[in-house]
Scaffold this motif. Structure first.
Motif, PDB file in Angstrom:
ATOM      1  N   ARG A   6      36.888  21.792  56.485  1.00 21.51           N
ATOM      2  CA  ARG A   6      36.702  21.021  55.258  1.00 21.51           C
ATOM      3  C   ARG A   6      37.523  19.736  55.291  1.00 21.51           C
ATOM      4  NH1 ARG A   6      37.386  25.633  50.784  1.00 21.51           N
ATOM      5  NH2 ARG A   6      38.787  26.358  52.380  1.00 21.51           N
ATOM      6  N   TYR A  50      28.631  23.631  46.683  1.00 24.91           N
ATOM      7  CA  TYR A  50      29.631  24.638  47.055  1.00 24.91           C
ATOM      8  C   TYR A  50      30.230  25.300  45.809  1.00 24.91           C
ATOM      9  CZ  TYR A  50      33.975  26.615  48.814  1.00 24.91           C
ATOM     10  OH  TYR A  50      35.011  27.458  49.094  1.00 24.91           O
ATOM     11  N   VAL A  51      30.608  24.508  44.833  1.00 25.36           N
ATOM     12  CA  VAL A  51      31.197  25.060  43.609  1.00 25.36           C
ATOM     13  C   VAL A  51      30.169  25.903  42.855  1.00 25.36           C
ATOM     14  CG1 VAL A  51      32.126  24.454  41.338  1.00 25.36           C
ATOM     15  CG2 VAL A  51      32.940  23.275  43.365  1.00 25.36           C
ATOM     16  N   PHE A  53      27.475  27.551  44.033  1.00 25.66           N
ATOM     17  CA  PHE A  53      27.215  28.823  44.694  1.00 25.66           C
ATOM     18  C   PHE A  53      28.436  29.736  44.675  1.00 25.66           C
ATOM     19  CE2 PHE A  53      23.547  26.679  46.734  1.00 25.66           C
ATOM     20  CZ  PHE A  53      22.582  27.571  46.281  1.00 25.66           C
ATOM     21  N   ASN A  54      29.620  29.175  44.704  1.00 28.09           N
ATOM     22  CA  ASN A  54      30.822  29.974  44.576  1.00 28.09           C
ATOM     23  C   ASN A  54      30.880  30.626  43.194  1.00 28.09           C
ATOM     24  OD1 ASN A  54      33.329  31.081  44.821  1.00 28.09           O
ATOM     25  ND2 ASN A  54      34.341  29.212  45.473  1.00 28.09           N
ATOM     26  N   MET A  55      30.500  29.881  42.174  1.00 27.67           N
ATOM     27  CA  MET A  55      30.471  30.409  40.815  1.00 27.67           C
ATOM     28  C   MET A  55      29.401  31.497  40.679  1.00 27.67           C
ATOM     29  SD  MET A  55      30.317  28.242  37.266  1.00 27.67           S
ATOM     30  CE  MET A  55      28.917  27.318  37.797  1.00 27.67           C
ATOM     31  N   SER A  57      28.216  33.457  43.083  1.00 29.00           N
ATOM     32  CA  SER A  57      28.640  34.663  43.800  1.00 29.00           C
ATOM     33  C   SER A  57      29.719  35.408  43.022  1.00 29.00           C
ATOM     34  CB  SER A  57      29.127  34.310  45.197  1.00 29.00           C
ATOM     35  OG  SER A  57      30.319  33.577  45.129  1.00 29.00           O
ATOM     36  N   TYR A  58      30.550  34.663  42.302  1.00 28.97           N
ATOM     37  CA  TYR A  58      31.573  35.297  41.461  1.00 28.97           C
ATOM     38  C   TYR A  58      30.918  36.088  40.336  1.00 28.97           C
ATOM     39  CZ  TYR A  58      35.923  35.692  38.829  1.00 28.97           C
ATOM     40  OH  TYR A  58      37.020  36.172  38.159  1.00 28.97           O
ATOM     41  N   SER A  61      29.112  39.317  41.597  1.00 29.13           N
ATOM     42  CA  SER A  61      29.986  40.409  42.020  1.00 29.13           C
ATOM     43  C   SER A  61      30.456  41.261  40.841  1.00 29.13           C
ATOM     44  CB  SER A  61      31.187  39.869  42.793  1.00 29.13           C
ATOM     45  OG  SER A  61      31.997  39.094  41.946  1.00 29.13           O
ATOM     46  N   SER A  69      38.514  31.807  35.989  1.00 26.89           N
ATOM     47  CA  SER A  69      37.974  31.286  37.241  1.00 26.89           C
ATOM     48  C   SER A  69      36.641  30.573  37.007  1.00 26.89           C
ATOM     49  CB  SER A  69      37.800  32.422  38.245  1.00 26.89           C
ATOM     50  OG  SER A  69      37.266  31.921  39.437  1.00 26.89           O
ATOM     51  N   LYS A  73      35.743  26.582  37.440  1.00 24.31           N
ATOM     52  CA  LYS A  73      34.630  26.077  38.248  1.00 24.31           C
ATOM     53  C   LYS A  73      33.696  25.195  37.411  1.00 24.31           C
ATOM     54  CE  LYS A  73      34.713  29.720  41.699  1.00 24.31           C
ATOM     55  NZ  LYS A  73      36.021  30.222  41.380  1.00 24.31           N
ATOM     56  N   TYR A  76      35.306  21.949  37.333  1.00 23.97           N
ATOM     57  CA  TYR A  76      35.073  21.218  38.580  1.00 23.97           C
ATOM     58  C   TYR A  76      33.708  20.532  38.561  1.00 23.97           C
ATOM     59  CZ  TYR A  76      39.041  23.706  40.673  1.00 23.97           C
ATOM     60  OH  TYR A  76      40.272  24.207  40.959  1.00 23.97           O
TER      61      TYR A  76
END
Length: 134
Positions: A6, A50-51, A53-55, A57-58, A61, A69, A73, A76
């Protein structure tokens, strides 16, 4: 992506942008300002994806959708959006498209973004220092 990858990607994008900027300011190329800023648009798009898809996936889960969190995001994503709005205004001003944007109006997204970023960094530093010394 590892931290090293990165960082290298960020430095490469910054290098390409600075080369294009210097060429444009030196009048060696006469490209549109939107084209000169393509590396920045590309980097911001990758960062937003990226942010996002990260959110997602969070959330998938099974974590709480309104946790700190997720709020972070979302902040962001809002910061990336404000930065993109600033860049669009800046490119329009540099191109003299005819919108007659004053520098004050161009800087409004940054003036909104910077205080919230300073507050966020300050609060994060306080929380991390409290957790470290407890």
């Amino acid at each position: 992506m590892a931290v090293l990858h990165r960082a290298l990607f960020t430095w490469f994008v910054l290098l390409v942008f600075l080369i294009l900027l210097v060429l444009r300011l030196d009048s060696r190329i006469h490209w549109n300002w939107f084209i000169v800023f393509i590396p920045v648009w590309f980097y911001d798009t990758i960062l937003a994806i990226y942010v996002f898809f990260n959110m997602m996936s969070y959330w998938r889960s099974g974590h709480d959708r309104l946790s700190n969190s997720v709020e972070r995001k979302l902040w962001y994503l809002a910061a990336i959006t404000l930065k993109l709005v600033f860049l669009i205004f800046l490119c329009l001003r540099l191109e003299n498209v005819g919108y007659n944007l004053s520098p004050v109006h161009i800087m409004i997204p940054l003036w909104v973004l910077i205080p919230f970023t300073i507050i966020d960094v300050f609060c994060t530093l306080i929380k991390s220092s409290r957790n470290r010394y407890l």
